[in-house]
Design a protein around this motif. Structure first.
Motif, mmCIF file in Angstrom:
data_model
loop_
_atom_site.group_PDB
_atom_site.id
_atom_site.type_symbol
_atom_site.label_atom_id
_atom_site.label_comp_id
_atom_site.label_asym_id
_atom_site.label_seq_id
_atom_site.Cartn_x
_atom_site.Cartn_y
_atom_site.Cartn_z
ATOM 1 N N LYS A 178 -6.430 -17.360 26.458
ATOM 2 C CA LYS A 178 -6.208 -17.010 25.051
ATOM 3 C C LYS A 178 -4.728 -16.941 24.669
ATOM 4 N N ASN A 179 -3.846 -17.267 25.579
ATOM 5 C CA ASN A 179 -2.421 -17.454 25.263
ATOM 6 C C ASN A 179 -1.806 -16.291 24.487
ATOM 7 N N GLY A 180 -2.188 -15.075 24.873
ATOM 8 C CA GLY A 180 -1.592 -13.893 24.255
ATOM 9 C C GLY A 180 -2.239 -13.458 22.949
ATOM 10 N N SER A 181 -3.236 -14.172 22.474
ATOM 11 C CA SER A 181 -3.904 -13.785 21.231
ATOM 12 C C SER A 181 -4.829 -12.594 21.468
ATOM 13 N N GLY A 182 -5.241 -11.947 20.377
ATOM 14 C CA GLY A 182 -6.117 -10.796 20.476
ATOM 15 C C GLY A 182 -7.542 -11.185 20.819
ATOM 16 N N TYR A 183 -8.304 -10.175 21.250
ATOM 17 C CA TYR A 183 -9.679 -10.420 21.692
ATOM 18 C C TYR A 183 -10.605 -9.376 21.093
ATOM 19 N N THR A 225 -6.118 -21.012 20.232
ATOM 20 C CA THR A 225 -5.005 -20.074 20.278
ATOM 21 C C THR A 225 -3.665 -20.811 20.285
ATOM 22 N N ARG A 226 -3.623 -21.983 20.869
ATOM 23 C CA ARG A 226 -2.403 -22.795 20.760
ATOM 24 C C ARG A 226 -2.194 -23.236 19.313
ATOM 25 N N GLY A 227 -3.296 -23.409 18.589
ATOM 26 C CA GLY A 227 -3.198 -23.817 17.196
ATOM 27 C C GLY A 227 -2.788 -22.713 16.248
ATOM 28 N N GLY A 228 -2.812 -21.470 16.715
ATOM 29 C CA GLY A 228 -2.331 -20.382 15.863
ATOM 30 C C GLY A 228 -3.329 -19.292 15.559
ATOM 31 N N SER A 258 -5.786 -28.620 15.756
ATOM 32 C CA SER A 258 -5.174 -29.022 14.487
ATOM 33 C C SER A 258 -5.828 -28.328 13.304
ATOM 34 N N MET A 259 -7.140 -28.129 13.369
ATOM 35 C CA MET A 259 -7.835 -27.457 12.281
ATOM 36 C C MET A 259 -7.368 -26.010 12.156
ATOM 37 N N VAL A 260 -7.224 -25.319 13.285
ATOM 38 C CA VAL A 260 -6.709 -23.950 13.235
ATOM 39 C C VAL A 260 -5.282 -23.936 12.719
ATOM 40 N N ARG A 261 -4.492 -24.914 13.125
ATOM 41 C CA ARG A 261 -3.115 -24.967 12.657
ATOM 42 C C ARG A 261 -3.067 -25.083 11.122
ATOM 43 N N ALA A 262 -3.959 -25.887 10.563
ATOM 44 C CA ALA A 262 -4.009 -26.040 9.108
ATOM 45 C C ALA A 262 -4.432 -24.738 8.432
ATOM 46 N N VAL A 263 -5.447 -24.099 8.984
ATOM 47 C CA VAL A 263 -5.903 -22.820 8.424
ATOM 48 C C VAL A 263 -4.803 -21.776 8.514
ATOM 49 N N SER A 264 -4.124 -21.730 9.640
ATOM 50 C CA SER A 264 -3.053 -20.761 9.835
ATOM 51 C C SER A 264 -1.924 -20.962 8.837
ATOM 52 N N MET A 265 -1.628 -22.201 8.518
ATOM 53 C CA MET A 265 -0.579 -22.475 7.536
ATOM 54 C C MET A 265 -0.953 -21.913 6.170
#
Length: 260
Positions: free
Chosen positions: A67-72, A46-49, A236-243
């Motif tokens: 989950k830092n405010g992300s959905g569930y 969730t920090r990764g996006g 980092s992997m989530v950050r890349a996917v999110s981009m």
């Protein structure tokens, strides 16, 4: 459209795009890497996006604080790789239990073409009916999977996502067909949003190329599990996917700027 439904949809997406990390695999394959300390993984992705994370109901108390405010999303059926038929997904919860667990949406898995398809269609249709009464979005993990069924054939995948819409789902998740041109047929087969399933882990570049191809084909996002939570650097992997999903970055840019 119910205000509650729209509010919950907005919790699991960002500007109409979705990066979802499913982590319901503890039932399916056991306490594998990334799922033993699921608190750490939820915090990282969730920090990764990640816009949302997904687990079975029993892990809700371990998810919410991290989950830092992300959905569930709470997943409502399952099977194991040790059982007699891994395609035979059986109910593990109800819509009411998902609401009690703090879910913003629910999901269920259906294997179109399997021997268990008739029961899963019936269960899925009943689930969407109840969810609509609660104003709760439904994600159908609708796969082409069964004897002599090509799991990556675009026509089969198109059938799977159309079935999801027909029984009342709000989002359809399905496998990638292997290239953007054929995946267009999948995205165009339904009026509900389509998100790409990550499938078996590949190299970082291959996973990102798949995500990029799906977005170019008209998918609104991705739902990647093992390639994220089993990764040595899930954030980092989530950050890349999110981009790629949210910024439509190139694969090279995503790899470089994410820190992979």
């Amino acid at each position: 459209m119910l205000a509650g439904f729209q509010a919950r949809m907005e919790r699991i997406e960002t500007d109409g795009r979705i990066v979802n990390i499913p982590m319901d695999h503890g039932i399916t394959i056991g306490p594998t890497q990334g799922l033993v300390d699921i608190e750490k993984t939820v915090d990282a992705v969730t920090r990764g996006g990640a816009d949302s994370v997904l687990t079975q109901k029993g892990l809700a108390s371990r998810v919410h604080p991290h989950k830092n405010g992300s959905g569930y999303i709470v997943h409502l059926n399952a099977s194991t790789t040790l059982g007699p038929d891994p395609n035979d997904k059986r109910l593990t919860g109800t819509v009411k239990e998902a609401v009690q667990a703090g879910a913003d949406a629910v999901s269920f898995h259906i294997n179109v073409g399997s021997d268990n398809e008739p029961r899963q269609i019936e269960q899925g249709a009943k689930l969407t009916k109840v969810a609509s009464e609660y104003g709760l979005p439904v994600l159908a993990m609708s796969y082409a999977r069964g004897p002599d069924v090509d799991e990556h054939d675009a026509d089969n995948l198109a059938h799977a996502v159309r079935l999801a819409e027909e029984i009342g789902a709000d989002i359809a998740k399905t496998a990638y067909s292997g290239d953007s041109d054929s995946y267009e047929r999948v995205a165009e087969a339904t009026e509900i949003p389509v998100i790409m399933a990550g499938g078996s882990p590949q190299s970082d570049r291959e996973m990102l190329e798949n995500a990029r191809g799906a977005i170019e084909a008209g998918a609104i996002g991705v739902s990647m599990g093992r390639s994220i939570f089993q990764h040595n650097d899930p954030e980092s992997m989530v950050r890349a996917v999110s981009m790629i999903v949210h910024d439509e970055a190139t694969v090279d840019t995503a790899l470089t700027q994410s820190g992979l």
